[in-house]
Design a protein around this motif. Structure first.
Motif, mmCIF file in Angstrom:
data_model
loop_
_atom_site.group_PDB
_atom_site.id
_atom_site.type_symbol
_atom_site.label_atom_id
_atom_site.label_comp_id
_atom_site.label_asym_id
_atom_site.label_seq_id
_atom_site.Cartn_x
_atom_site.Cartn_y
_atom_site.Cartn_z
ATOM 1 N N TYR A 150 0.799 -1.197 -0.103
ATOM 2 C CA TYR A 150 0.168 0.071 -0.140
ATOM 3 C C TYR A 150 0.893 1.097 0.096
ATOM 4 N N VAL A 164 -3.941 3.690 5.041
ATOM 5 C CA VAL A 164 -4.220 2.211 5.363
ATOM 6 C C VAL A 164 -5.365 2.049 6.254
ATOM 7 N N GLY A 223 -8.261 2.435 3.915
ATOM 8 C CA GLY A 223 -8.400 1.400 3.024
ATOM 9 C C GLY A 223 -9.450 0.289 4.007
#
Length: 818
Positions: free
Chosen positions: A464, A489, A492
């Motif tokens: 990522y 993150v 996400g």
């Protein structure tokens, strides 16, 4: 039990620790190559690319933003590097059938070379043949032939003249031929003198003239034969002269293309056609007036087009197979077209106006298409299937396809096709095509499914960060600090709605990267910090939350009635999710239940007025199964209950409110009030087990905002299914409120747990004697249902007795509902 099921702040989200990253900013990272989290799709595509058999085309199935195009391009271009460059394809004039241009196949780069060679050949022939025809040697032979012809004709004329004089006539030449004129005293007789002659003399002259004219006609036939012979000699002279000039040029071409039989055959036909049309190359300029001269130039220009080479597909400079990504697959863009031009109001065309499409350019390689784009254009899908099935493509005029006009139409020779097609589309499109299109199943045998999420492993988290570095470098943005990457993150994970997952919808991550860069630039920061990422997320939501703000305003004003304080019987707050494109938000809905004696069971008011979807209706019907199994084992279920979502004026779908509906019914039956500060979400099965639902984060946030609006008192919260704990990714504000005891979140697995939280009384269980625990909620419900069943039994018994009328008449027993 209430304490045990209450979640702690650490359960409400999973955060990425920036310290886990071994870098200070993404400037220290190598950009990500390829995509991540699509291992299944990668294997499928690679397998499909390995198979060269017919029908093994590939369909990439996944929702938008999962990287389908990126994966297709990366894998296909990588594979294309291993495949040889395909052939060049050219259309040339068909001298035997001009309406069917011939197709030539040549190694990559030789198509353009052939076109240049043909242009050079024609230019050289025009100069050299014209020069040869103007040479002294050609003029000498030409004059010799013409001189001989003139001598023969003069001699023939002299003989005719002597013959005429012997008969008393002279001859005269004109544009109409040779005529005879009688003589008198050696002089031609004119019309006036001829008129003075007597009839006998006139008749004699006419008969003699007739006989003489027959001899002249015989001589004229000899003259025409002589003229034809001379013309043939001139033609032979021109051909031999031109051939001597042409042979070196054609010999060089025959040597260059000796390995290509079709090209040699074409050159031989060109050679012969030039000899048959030497007047085009002679360079003789006829002085004509406009428009005759104009038409002459147009005709000559059109005549020379036959020697052109139309390079349809040019692969010069290519050292591997082509990869064509067609974003606008119209019929012409995909399958080629035949262009037309208007000349003096008439549409005309020729083989040089045949144009290639994406299928031609991708021949010998790979073609990438979006399936939705195909269906936006008429005839494209059926034509594509026909091309793949027949393994050849025929270029047809768009005018012919749509039957717009009956103008001149060409029928170019079909091209053999060897191409692998990669279709990109939504899973629904794949299922529809597979179900309803048998040819699709035969032609697209490889399906590659794209995930919308991937495991949140250390490897994927690191990738990522590399993805962020890739986007930043590609677009020249500011690099992200590790704290900013950690927030991405977490975002996400929020999108994936699972603490153990990360989203693969990288287009949404892209949006936050670009927007965070803008906020950092406004603050003139060299790096994108965590606060910039959070600002981008908040602002993105703020741009889309107008409707949510309006709903909260209505709740604040009391227009939409939601209670978050106190208690009420048969009333509970359910939670719904509203979807507005890419924005979802939760909204509490008051659910009320009223119960009374009867046999109608659970009445879904939304269903009665056709506002209930099939899944919601199923959830309500499931309640009847639970109530019957729980309370009607020793008595009939004499119950009528009405359920409704208050102040809801649109359709309702989903079964996530079925648990809340059950709690409202149990409260109404037992008379035990429900705490209004607690909202419930979760579906229920017939065993009383609470089942997971979607949108749990939005639902909790939606109810928290209402509670905050009306005042947090520490007694408010949300009940969710325990399976949804893994889906929690709540914002800081809610986590802080839980930590301070101002808000609570309970996770339950059974109805009994929810009863105790909502009603503050034990749910109760069935004892050995068959009764529920005394004074428990189940006990009170069972007792109420037993009373109704007993009353109904007594009422039916009374109604079943015969009635005696005043006059002693008897009637049949009355039955309920009759």
């Amino acid at each position: 039990m209430t304490t045990l099921s209450k979640l702690k702040p650490k359960d409400l989200r999973k955060l990425c620790d920036p310290k886990d990253f071994p870098f200070a900013s993404t400037a220290e990272l190598e950009p990500l190559e390829g995509i991540i989290g699509q291992e299944r799709a990668v294997k499928s595509v690679e397998f499909g690319l390995d198979i060269k058999s017919e029908g093994y085309n590939i369909f990439l199935a996944g929702i938008s933003g999962t990287g389908k195009v990126t994966l297709a391009r990366n894998l296909v271009e990588k594979r294309a590097q291993q495949d040889p460059a395909p052939f060049d394809w050219c259309y040339v004039f068909n001298f035997r059938n001009p309406d069917r241009p011939r197709l030539l196949q040549l190694p990559a780069g030789k198509g353009r070379r052939l076109a240049r060679d043909m242009d050079r050949l024609v230019n050289n022939l025009r100069k050299m043949i014209s020069k040869a025809f103007e040479s002294q040697h050609f003029e000498m032979h030409r004059n010799r032939i013409l001189g001989s012809f003139l001598d023969s004709t003069n001699l023939m004329y002299q003989k005719l003249e002597k013959m005429a004089q012997a008969e008393g006539f002279t001859i005269s030449r004109s544009q109409h031929g040779i005529s005879t004129i009688p003589l008198r005293d050696g002089k031609p007789l004119d019309q006036e003198e001829f008129a003075t002659l007597d009839d006998e003399t006139k008749q004699e002259l006419l008969e003699r003239s007739k006989a003489l004219q027959e001899k002249i006609n015989e001589a004229m036939r000899e003259y025409k034969e002589l003229e034809r012979t001379v013309r043939e000699k001139m033609r032979v002279l021109e051909v031999e002269t031109a051939r001597s000039v042409m042979v070196p040029y054609f010999a060089a071409l025959y040597e260059t293309y000796r390995e290509h039989a079709k090209v040699i055959s074409y050159l031989e036909e060109v050679h012969q056609d030039v000899l048959e049309n030497l007047e085009l190359f002679a360079g003789q300029q006829e002085e004509m007036q406009f428009p005759a001269a104009l038409f002459r130039r147009i005709d000559k220009k059109a005549a020379f087009k036959r020697y052109k080479v139309n390079v349809l597909v040019d692969n010069e400079g290519r050292d591997h197979a082509p990869v064509v990504y067609e974003t606008n697959p119209t019929y012409a863009n995909l399958f080629g077209t035949i262009e037309y031009e208007s000349e003096f109001g008439i549409l005309s065309t020729d083989f040089t106006r045949v144009r290639a499409g994406a299928v031609h350019r991708a021949n010998g390689g790979y073609l990438i298409l979006h399936v939705t784009d195909l269906f936006k254009n008429f005839f494209v899908w059926d034509t594509l299937k026909r091309v793949l099935k027949n393994r050849e493509i025929t270029i047809e005029s768009v005018l012919k396809t749509f039957s717009v006009t009956s103008s001149e139409v060409l029928e170019p020779e079909p091209m053999p096709v060897e191409v692998k097609v990669i279709l990109i589309g939504e899973p629904l499109m794949y299922y529809l095509l597979y179900t309803y299109d048998e040819e699709f199943r035969q032609l697209f045998k490889i399906r590659a499914d794209f995930e919308v999420e991937m495991p949140r492993t250390g490897e994927h988290v690191s990738k990522y960060a590399q993805f962020v570095s890739c986007v930043v470098r590609r677009h020249g943005l500011r690099h992200f600090t590790r704290e900013a990457v950690a927030r991405l993150v977490d975002y996400g994970t929020w999108l994936a709605e699972d603490q153990k997952k990360l989203t693969t919808l990288f287009d949404r991550i892209n949006d936050i990267i670009f927007e965070a860069n803008v906020w950092a630039s406004r603050e003139k920061c060299e790096r994108v910090e965590k606060r910039h990422v959070q600002k981008a997320i908040d602002e993105k939501r703020s741009r889309s939350d107008l409707l949510e703000a309006k709903v909260l305003e209505l709740i604040s004003e009391g227009t939409i009635i939601i209670d978050v304080h106190g208690e009420a019987v048969g009333q509970i707050n359910g939670l719904a999710v509203y979807s507005l494109g890419d924005y979802w938000f939760g909204k509490p809905c008051r659910i009320t239940a009223r119960t009374f004696m009867g046999e109608k069971g659970v009445i879904n008011i939304e269903r009665e007025v056709r506002m209930s979807g099939s899944i919601h209706t199923k959830g309500v019907l499931t309640l009847a199964g639970y109530l019957g199994a729980q309370y009607a084992q020793d008595k009939p279920l004499s119950l009528s209950a009405s359920l409704t979502f208050e102040q809801t004026y649109e359709g309702i779908e989903g079964d996530s409110a079925s648990a809340a509906e059950l709690f409202a019914i149990l409260s109404s039956l037992s008379g035990v009030p429900i705490r209004q500060g607690i909202a419930v979400t979760g579906s229920i099965n017939q065993n009383g087990e609470i089942q997971p639902i979607g949108g749990v984060n939005q639902k909790i946030e939606g109810f928290f905002k209402v509670c905050k609006l009306k005042g947090l008192d520490g007694r408010q919260g949300v009940i969710i299914p325990k399976q949804n704990i893994a889906n929690l990714m709540l914002p800081d504000e809610i986590v802080d409120a839980v930590r301070k005891g101002k808000f609570s979140i309970w996770a339950i697995g059974h109805v009994n747990e929810g009863i105790e939280i909502l009603m503050g009384k034990p749910a109760g269980k069935r004892e050995a004697n068959g009764d529920f625990t005394k004074d428990s909620v189940h006990y009170l419900v069972d007792r109420q249902l037993a009373k109704w069943a007993e009353r109904r039994t007594r009422g039916i018994g009374r109604q079943g007795q015969a009635e005696v009328l005043p006059r002693g008449r008897r009637i049949r027993p009355r039955r309920e509902g009759k």
